[in-house]
Design a protein around this motif. Structure first.
Motif, mmCIF file in Angstrom:
data_model
loop_
_atom_site.group_PDB
_atom_site.id
_atom_site.type_symbol
_atom_site.label_atom_id
_atom_site.label_comp_id
_atom_site.label_asym_id
_atom_site.label_seq_id
_atom_site.Cartn_x
_atom_site.Cartn_y
_atom_site.Cartn_z
ATOM 1 N N CYS A 58 -1.998 7.433 6.127
ATOM 2 C CA CYS A 58 -3.184 6.716 6.620
ATOM 3 C C CYS A 58 -2.948 5.210 6.618
ATOM 4 O O CYS A 58 -3.359 4.502 7.546
ATOM 5 N N ALA A 59 -2.294 4.713 5.568
ATOM 6 C CA ALA A 59 -1.999 3.282 5.475
ATOM 7 C C ALA A 59 -1.073 2.842 6.613
ATOM 8 O O ALA A 59 -1.224 1.739 7.162
ATOM 9 N N THR A 60 -0.130 3.692 6.972
ATOM 10 C CA THR A 60 0.775 3.397 8.088
ATOM 11 C C THR A 60 -0.001 3.241 9.390
ATOM 12 O O THR A 60 0.173 2.266 10.133
ATOM 13 N N THR A 61 -0.867 4.194 9.661
ATOM 14 C CA THR A 61 -1.661 4.163 10.905
ATOM 15 C C THR A 61 -2.601 2.970 10.932
ATOM 16 O O THR A 61 -2.703 2.264 11.945
ATOM 17 N N LEU A 62 -3.299 2.749 9.833
ATOM 18 C CA LEU A 62 -4.238 1.628 9.753
ATOM 19 C C LEU A 62 -3.508 0.298 9.951
ATOM 20 O O LEU A 62 -3.982 -0.583 10.677
ATOM 21 N N GLY A 63 -2.356 0.168 9.311
ATOM 22 C CA GLY A 63 -1.599 -1.075 9.410
ATOM 23 C C GLY A 63 -1.169 -1.395 10.828
ATOM 24 O O GLY A 63 -1.265 -2.548 11.276
ATOM 25 N N LEU A 64 -0.696 -0.391 11.552
ATOM 26 C CA LEU A 64 -0.259 -0.624 12.932
ATOM 27 C C LEU A 64 -1.438 -0.967 13.838
ATOM 28 O O LEU A 64 -1.320 -1.823 14.722
ATOM 29 N N LEU A 65 -2.577 -0.331 13.599
ATOM 30 C CA LEU A 65 -3.773 -0.628 14.391
ATOM 31 C C LEU A 65 -4.235 -2.068 14.147
ATOM 32 O O LEU A 65 -4.549 -2.806 15.095
ATOM 33 N N LEU A 97 0.824 -1.211 0.000
ATOM 34 C CA LEU A 97 0.000 0.000 0.000
ATOM 35 C C LEU A 97 0.860 1.263 0.000
ATOM 36 O O LEU A 97 0.651 2.178 -0.804
ATOM 37 N N ILE A 98 1.831 1.294 0.921
ATOM 38 C CA ILE A 98 2.670 2.496 1.049
ATOM 39 C C ILE A 98 3.483 2.732 -0.213
ATOM 40 O O ILE A 98 3.556 3.866 -0.723
ATOM 41 N N ALA A 99 4.096 1.663 -0.743
ATOM 42 C CA ALA A 99 4.893 1.815 -1.963
ATOM 43 C C ALA A 99 4.035 2.311 -3.116
ATOM 44 O O ALA A 99 4.452 3.176 -3.899
ATOM 45 N N GLY A 100 2.803 1.784 -3.226
ATOM 46 C CA GLY A 100 1.911 2.216 -4.299
ATOM 47 C C GLY A 100 1.484 3.667 -4.146
ATOM 48 O O GLY A 100 1.509 4.439 -5.106
ATOM 49 N N TYR A 101 1.120 4.053 -2.928
ATOM 50 C CA TYR A 101 0.695 5.445 -2.702
ATOM 51 C C TYR A 101 1.840 6.427 -2.943
ATOM 52 O O TYR A 101 1.633 7.510 -3.498
ATOM 53 N N LEU A 102 3.041 6.060 -2.512
ATOM 54 C CA LEU A 102 4.180 6.947 -2.748
ATOM 55 C C LEU A 102 4.497 7.032 -4.237
ATOM 56 O O LEU A 102 4.910 8.086 -4.732
ATOM 57 N N GLY A 118 -7.606 13.462 11.972
ATOM 58 C CA GLY A 118 -8.320 13.205 10.720
ATOM 59 C C GLY A 118 -8.284 11.758 10.259
ATOM 60 O O GLY A 118 -8.826 11.432 9.195
ATOM 61 N N PHE A 119 -7.660 10.892 11.045
ATOM 62 C CA PHE A 119 -7.599 9.481 10.633
ATOM 63 C C PHE A 119 -8.942 8.799 10.830
ATOM 64 O O PHE A 119 -9.639 9.022 11.822
ATOM 65 N N HIS A 120 -9.336 7.992 9.869
ATOM 66 C CA HIS A 120 -10.506 7.132 10.013
ATOM 67 C C HIS A 120 -10.225 5.836 9.254
ATOM 68 O O HIS A 120 -9.384 5.796 8.363
ATOM 69 N N VAL A 121 -10.922 4.783 9.616
ATOM 70 C CA VAL A 121 -10.724 3.488 8.968
ATOM 71 C C VAL A 121 -11.416 3.510 7.613
ATOM 72 O O VAL A 121 -12.640 3.649 7.519
ATOM 73 N N ASP A 122 -10.606 3.386 6.568
ATOM 74 C CA ASP A 122 -11.105 3.355 5.190
ATOM 75 C C ASP A 122 -11.309 1.890 4.802
ATOM 76 O O ASP A 122 -10.350 1.120 4.739
ATOM 77 N N SER A 123 -12.553 1.498 4.541
ATOM 78 C CA SER A 123 -12.853 0.088 4.260
ATOM 79 C C SER A 123 -12.154 -0.405 2.997
ATOM 80 O O SER A 123 -11.709 -1.561 2.934
ATOM 81 N N LYS A 146 2.352 9.461 -5.587
ATOM 82 C CA LYS A 146 2.562 10.755 -4.921
ATOM 83 C C LYS A 146 1.367 11.127 -4.031
ATOM 84 O O LYS A 146 0.971 12.298 -3.952
ATOM 85 N N GLU A 147 0.808 10.147 -3.354
ATOM 86 C CA GLU A 147 -0.319 10.363 -2.426
ATOM 87 C C GLU A 147 0.196 10.241 -0.990
ATOM 88 O O GLU A 147 0.025 9.210 -0.332
ATOM 89 N N GLN A 148 0.825 11.299 -0.486
ATOM 90 C CA GLN A 148 1.461 11.250 0.831
ATOM 91 C C GLN A 148 0.446 11.018 1.951
ATOM 92 O O GLN A 148 0.689 10.237 2.873
ATOM 93 N N ASP A 149 -0.687 11.691 1.874
ATOM 94 C CA ASP A 149 -1.676 11.559 2.944
ATOM 95 C C ASP A 149 -2.201 10.133 3.036
ATOM 96 O O ASP A 149 -2.383 9.591 4.144
ATOM 97 N N LEU A 150 -2.421 9.487 1.900
ATOM 98 C CA LEU A 150 -2.888 8.104 1.890
ATOM 99 C C LEU A 150 -1.814 7.161 2.432
ATOM 100 O O LEU A 150 -2.126 6.173 3.120
ATOM 101 N N ALA A 151 -0.569 7.458 2.121
ATOM 102 C CA ALA A 151 0.529 6.639 2.657
ATOM 103 C C ALA A 151 0.584 6.727 4.180
ATOM 104 O O ALA A 151 0.807 5.719 4.868
#
Length: 444
Positions: free
Chosen positions: A91-98, A76-81, A230-235, A84-89
């Protein structure tokens, strides 16, 4: 150029070497926990080694679940980067750790619940059963720190940072290596805990890696960060996290199921055979997981360039990765083929184990070269979102083909048939993987 991600412009061979060498070391160290445990536990007695061998499918499955979540985060992170979608990257970090924390707690509880019926199904030897229960009742608690630290490891790797994860892996392994003998044998001021000491050293080693990894993620400058505001779980993101990591889970988890089925066949022969295969499998996993480290370096490179629509770089990464995996597997084959007795001596092998193990290891080694090709093709399919093709290769390797062949050859050739089934399976899967790579359309 300095603001661009290096996965988009560095020469592919140099990039893959930079990206792969640290995770290769990390994966080698990751699986050295069980190898080190077995080496020290073997000095208690052969029953203790057999107990750790019977525990290995459970701990392997636990690690596989960690890798599932981790690789999903990584892709996810590699794809978002790449997009060039930094905010999504972030969010993916936070979601993954949770997700890693929640799943880790659940698996910890499940491991404690299943271990008694599991071990009862595999041994009638009360000494082995008692050792296995002692070991796993402590080792189950490795799951939360293992899951969280692997998730953070994959976060770093998804950004192209392959050095940092190696250091917190090294810290945990060194701790385990030092405290294994201290806690097993009660050296100096430490209590003599026997096989429980090996498990405790493992849990504490993982905990140390987790703490260091979290501190590095939070308090050092990285290309992604934990997003609170601003983080929320994106299904959709959650679904992709599980989907992208699933082939890697299958590849690793099938090793656990394969070992479980193999133990079912081997227990009909002797406890010594079970102890041998457990020792062999740990060495084999060290080889496989070192190659898996190469794959961890290749996967984000291929995924980034697929997302960035650079098909030539994607193709070059696949070809170079395949060549490197093949060379590494040839090295592993030579190790098992020419030094089987020396390897078994690491596990305080008895004469009966040597007699069984030396010819077995030579037969088992034959399939490794073919496996390198198959795994890299599966990784390429994963990178270009052909998840089903990637999964098919992994499932064939350690499930659909292997178990029936093991059953058939066991009836035809006895215990040697079990060993023969492994290289035969690898050759057949290699043929299937090449056919899949040929017929599936390439990215343009």
């Amino acid at each position: 150029m300095t603001n661009e991600n290096k996965m988009g412009y560095l020469p592919i061979k140099k990039l893959i070497l930079q990206m792969s060498l640290p995770p290769m070391c990390s994966m080698f160290l990751q699986y050295s926990y069980n190898l080190v445990d077995s080496m020290f536990v073997a000095n208690i007695n052969e029953n203790a080694l057999a107990a750790v061998s019977l525990s290995f499918p459970i701990t392997t499955l636990m690690i596989s679940l960690s890798i599932w979540i981790g690789v999903g985060i990584n892709v996810l992170i590699a794809g978002y980067l790449g997009e060039k979608e930094q905010d999504l990257a972030d969010c993916a970090t936070t979601l993954g750790l949770l997700v890693a924390l929640i799943v880790g707690i659940c698996i910890n509880i499940l491991a404690l619940l299943i271990m008694k019926p599991y071990f009862s199904a595999f041994t009638n030897n009360p000494a082995i059963f008692d050792y296995a229960m002692q070991y796993m009742s402590v080792c189950a608690f490795m799951q939360v720190p293992n899951m969280v630290h692997i998730a953070i490891q994959k976060v770093f790797q998804g950004t192209g940072n392959m050095i940092t994860p190696m250091w917190f892996q090294i810290a945990g392994v060194i701790f385990n290596f030092v405290f294994d003998p201290l806690l097993i044998f009660g050296i100096g001021p430490f209590p003599k805990m026997g096989i429980r000491g090996a498990a405790l050293a493992t849990v504490l080693g993982y905990a140390l890696s987790m703490v260091i990894a979290f501190l590095l993620l939070v308090f050092t400058k990285q290309k992604v960060r934990i997003k609170i505001k601003g983080f929320h779980v994106d299904s959709h993101m959650l679904k992709n996290l599980f989907s992208y990591g699933f082939p890697s889970f299958v590849m690793n988890a099938l090793g656990s199921f394969m070992l479980t089925f193999t133990n079912l066949f081997l227990t009909a022969y002797s406890d010594t055979v079970v102890a041998f295969f457990g020792a062999y499998f740990k060495v084999q996993q060290m080889i496989f997981m070192t190659v898996n480290g190469l794959i961890q370096g290749c996967l984000p490179v291929m995924r980034f360039n697929y997302s960035a629509k650079q098909p030539e770089r994607l193709k070059e990464a696949f070809h170079f990765g395949t060549q490197a995996a093949t060379v590494m597997m040839i090295g592993g084959t030579c190790l098992l083929l020419f030094l089987p007795k020396q390897i078994l001596f690491l596990f305080a092998a008895s004469e009966s184990m040597i007699k069984i193990g030396v010819p077995a290891m030579r037969i088992l080694s034959i399939g490794l070269v073919f496996c390198g090709f198959s795994i890299m093709i599966a990784t390429y399919q994963q990178a270009i979102e052909k998840i089903r093709s990637s999964m098919l290769i992994h499932i064939l390797r350690q499930g659909i083909l292997l178990v029936p062949l093991m059953w058939l050859f066991n009836h035809m050739f006895g215990i040697n048939g079990i060993w023969i089934s492994f290289p035969v399976t690898e050759i057949l899967v290699f043929i299937v993987a090449v056919l899949l790579q040929t017929v599936i359309p390439k990215p343009q």
